[in-house]
Write an enzyme that holds these catalytic residues in place. Structure first.
Site, short mmCIF file in Angstrom:
data_model
loop_
_atom_site.label_atom_id
_atom_site.label_comp_id
_atom_site.label_asym_id
_atom_site.label_seq_id
_atom_site.Cartn_x
_atom_site.Cartn_y
_atom_site.Cartn_z
N GLY A 129 0.84 -1.19 0.00
CA GLY A 129 0.00 0.00 0.00
C GLY A 129 0.88 1.24 0.00
O GLY A 129 2.10 1.13 0.07
N PRO A 130 0.25 2.41 -0.05
CA PRO A 130 1.00 3.66 -0.14
C PRO A 130 1.88 3.88 1.10
O PRO A 130 1.62 3.28 2.14
CB PRO A 130 -0.08 4.74 -0.22
N PRO A 131 2.85 4.77 1.00
CA PRO A 131 3.73 5.02 2.13
C PRO A 131 2.98 5.62 3.32
O PRO A 131 2.00 6.34 3.13
CB PRO A 131 4.75 6.04 1.59
N GLY A 132 3.44 5.31 4.51
CA GLY A 132 2.90 5.94 5.72
C GLY A 132 1.56 5.41 6.17
O GLY A 132 0.93 5.98 7.05
N THR A 133 1.09 4.30 5.58
CA THR A 133 -0.23 3.81 5.96
C THR A 133 -0.15 2.80 7.11
O THR A 133 -1.14 2.17 7.43
CB THR A 133 -0.94 3.16 4.76
N GLY A 134 1.03 2.63 7.70
CA GLY A 134 1.12 1.80 8.89
C GLY A 134 1.54 0.36 8.63
O GLY A 134 1.30 -0.51 9.47
N THR A 189 4.59 -0.94 8.57
CA THR A 189 5.58 -1.34 9.57
C THR A 189 4.93 -1.46 10.94
O THR A 189 5.25 -2.36 11.73
CB THR A 189 6.72 -0.30 9.62
N HIS A 210 -16.06 27.62 -10.25
CA HIS A 210 -16.44 26.22 -9.99
C HIS A 210 -17.58 26.17 -8.97
O HIS A 210 -18.56 25.46 -9.13
CB HIS A 210 -15.26 25.44 -9.37
N GLU A 256 -11.83 29.52 -8.76
CA GLU A 256 -12.48 28.64 -7.79
C GLU A 256 -13.92 29.09 -7.52
O GLU A 256 -14.83 28.27 -7.38
CB GLU A 256 -11.70 28.56 -6.47
#
Ligand code: ADP
Length: 702
Positions: free
Chosen positions: A299-304, A306, A530, A527
């Site tokens: 999964g993506p970095p930093g998602t826990g 480890t 939009h 913005e």
């Protein structure tokens, strides 16, 4: 108790000398080496240094009975040698003994090299000067029958390995032999009912001699009610310094991801726990055959990822080491494999242990993705050798982390290796709430309910035009930022953290582009365009927030929409409204600034994708293209392509005109909203709802 694993105390010996322990633990290994030597095959024994004298003594006894004598070259000068004849240093003496043994009368004897590793160890680049002297000596006389010993933590050159046709590796003690190595007195220190399988969990990587020493040193009372301190004492002694004992509770310290947790529990942790409850050895072995040696979190970095591995280790009472793949690889060529070998060795000696290879793909990329140096190839091979090499009962588990499981070499994913894969995606709102809750508690933030709601929403991913998404790591960073601010402001512990604090922390944590006034005006106009279109398109979702502060990577401003009520069914009207809203930015610039910025490129790209999908895939392109699906390949005629493009273009043009019409009609609102944005930079729904006509105030969900 009927547990077949228990050994009655009176069946245990009263006393065990180290020599007897070695005989009891390594009878099979001793027999194999004995046979090799009797067949005149040189043998290399790889074992811990402290085992060497005892293993040798046991072997010598056996060989003596078969009329084979030994010469033990340990670098100790003979007692009768005149002082001036003794070379300085142990190594010097060993080399001179070696020379005598090779050049003197060979006879019917075994020449024993208890410190072969010291003589020929290679370090990094090349051979030591001793090794250059010793290697030719070892090969000088083919008649010599060698018995070499080497510690597993040393590596010797291949040329030395090749000298020995017989190799014996000794690590720890076989689980089945453990019952012969514990005395009655020691068993009593471990509680009532001696279970060698339980003891094995704490000492599986310890050799027999060391085990005897550790058990002999066991303190405490006999038959303690709680044997855990005794086991803990053993565990501390077996832990190698590069490993740590983590303390991460899967439920209390890892937020969200309920499905991942359930799978992890069901497929790995429960099986392992069941194993330690099982009474009969056959059943245990059956389970052991089912448990994979490794798994992958992707999964993506930093998602826990480890963090999950640490929670597993905690649940299994295992030590853990986190090895960075890129770091491992950046070491000297050839050293990387040796490093992998060392990591596994230490893990086995410190078992139960978990090895985490962070960014596994960097050392074991799928074939075809190699960078060409060939280093990865030998690292993959080393990893496979190690993973296939340890015994099933050994308590070593390997975890790999990666962004995509597909980027890993297939060979590593086969059954028995990294067999089990768990995906850890970006956190969903419930996960984010749980992660916030954990760090809120740990850092004492006292987040108010509104503040949590706000933080969950703000860390969401429904951001117009930008790619940055929040992971658990970001959420932790956010909480730490709030904590720092609270500390600086000396806020009382009981005072809750409010919405404004969360917003302030979010702003502090992000790097923002520094816009000029003129640039800000363009972004605000865009913005606001939009936003006004979204307000006047019936099927567009409600707006949560409008920002021109460049909060997210790549976007200077954005409109954040509320979660749509329908996630799975999308209608034609909704798609057309999305195109209209996307066009709103550009049309507002045209209307209020009489010029266009390049900021609409991404909007146009997305609008075109939707328009094409309507025509080509969904049969919603109108009469000319009809209700059918179009394939774009060599069979598609130019005429068809022309029709398709024309229909898509018509849709885009229609929505652009519609956006322009809405904005012209609502020009006053558009200008007010833009000015408010320029003033406040960020607008919550509450901040602009009063500007809206009555009929538009109620809209909550599209
Ligand atoms: P990864 O290995 O996926 O890159 P880490 O496990 O290193 O991510 O996570 C980094 C930090 O982010 C963790 O130490 C933890 O503090 C925090 N974190 C990530 N996910 C969670 C979660 N689900 N619950 C609590 N904290 C988390």
């Amino acid at each position: 108790m009927t547990n077949a694993r228990f050994v009655p105390e009176n069946e245990l010996p009263l006393d065990i000398a180290p020599g007897a322990a070695v005989e009891a633990a390594y009878a099979a290994e001793l027999a194999r080496v004995e046979e090799a030597l009797l067949a005149r095959l040189p043998a290399l024994v790889e074992c811990d240094k402290e085992l060497v004298p005892y293993f040798y003594a046991a072997l010598r006894g056996r060989l003596k009975k078969r009329e084979l004598r030994c010469a033990y070259l340990d670098g100790r000068p003979p007692a009768d040698a005149p002082p001036e004849a003794i070379p300085t240093g142990v190594i010097g003496t060993m080399i001179s003994q070696l020379r005598d043994a090779v050049r003197g009368p060979v006879g019917e004897r075994v020449v024993v090299l208890p410190h072969l590793d010291l003589l020929v160890s290679s370090s990094g680049g090349g051979l030591t000067s001793e090794a250059r002297e010793v290697i030719p000596l070892l090969y000088e006389n083919p008649q010599v029958l060698w018995l070499g010993f080497k510690d597993p933590s040393f590596s010797v050159p291949k040329v030395i390995h090749d000298l020995f046709p017989h190799h014996e590796h000794i690590l720890g003690v076989d689980r089945e032999r453990l019952r012969h190595l514990v005395t009655q007195r020691e068993a009593r220190k471990l509680g009532r009912g001696f279970d060698p399988y339980e003891l094995y969990k704490y000492v599986s990587g310890v050799n027999a001699v060391r085990l005897r020493r550790l058990l002999g040193a066991l303190g405490g009372v006999d038959y303690p009610d709680d044997p855990r301190p005794a086991f803990a004492q053993l565990r501390r002694a077996t832990l190698s310094s590069s490993f740590e004992m983590p303390d991460v509770d899967l439920d209390a310290d890892v937020g969200g991801y309920d499905k991942v947790k359930t799978r992890l529990k069901n497929e790995i942790l429960d099986i392992l726990a069941a194993k330690s409850r099982l009474a009969d050895e056959a059943a245990i072995k059956r389970i052991e055959a089912l448990v994979p040696r490794g798994m992958i979190f992707w999964g993506p970095p930093g998602t826990g990822k480890t963090l999950f591995a640490k929670a597993m280790a905690t649940a299994l009472k295992a030590a853990i080491i986190v090895v960075s793949g890129p770091e491992l690889k950046s070491k000297w060529v050839g050293e990387s494999e040796e490093n992998i070998r060392q990591v596994f060795l230490k893990a086995r000696q410190s078992a139960p242990a978990i090895i985490v290879f962070d960014e596994l793909d960097s050392i074991a990329a799928a074939r075809g993705m190699y960078t060409g140096s060939g280093v990865e190839h030998s690292m993959v091979n080393q990893l496979l050798t190690e993973m296939d090499g340890f015994r099933k009962e050994e308590l070593v588990f390997v975890v790999g982390t990666t962004n995509f499981v597909d980027s890993i070499d297939r060979a590593l994913l086969r059954p028995g290796r990294f067999e089990f894969h768990l995906h850890i995606p970006y956190p969903d709102p419930a996960d984010r709430r749980a992660i916030l809750g954990i760090h809120d508690r740990k850092l004492g933030l006292a987040l108010s309910e509104r503040a949590s709601d706000y933080a969950v929403k703000r860390t969401g991913d429904l951001v117009e035009g930008a790619a940055g998404r929040y992971s658990g790591d970001h959420i932790q960073a956010l909480c730490r930022q709030i904590a720092r601010t609270r500390l600086r402001a000396a806020r009382p512990t009981a005072e809750p953290t409010e919405v404004a604090d969360v917003e302030e922390a979010l702003s502090a944590y992000l790097e923002r582009p520094d816009l000029t006034k003129a640039e800000e005006r363009v972004v605000a106009t865009h913005e606001a365009g939009h936003a006004v279109c979204a307000l006047f398109c019936e099927h567009a979702p409600a707006i949560d927030r409008i920002s021109i502060r460049g909060d997210l990577a790549g976007a200077l401003g954005f409109v954040q929409y509320a979660d749509p009520a329908h996630r799975y069914v999308t209608t034609r009207a909704q798609l057309l409204d999305s195109i209209c809203c996307l066009m709103g930015g550009r049309e507002a610039e045209a209307l209020l600034l009489d010029d266009l910025s390049i900021g609409s490129g991404h909007d146009l790209e997305r609008a075109t994708v939707i328009a094409r999908a309507l025509v080509e895939d969904l049969g919603m392109g109108g009469e000319r293209t009809g209700v059918r699906r179009f394939a774009r390949d060599i069979t598609t005629s130019d005429a068809t392509l022309h029709d398709v493009e024309k229909a898509a273009h018509a849709i885009l043009e229609e929505q652009r005109t519609r956006a322009a019409k809405i904005l012209t009609e609502q020009q006053a609102l558009l200008a007010t909203l833009r000015d408010l944005l320029l003033e406040k930079k960020v607008l919550d729904r509450a901040a602009f709802v009063d500007l809206l006509p009555e009929s538009k105030r109620q809209k909550t969900h599209g």
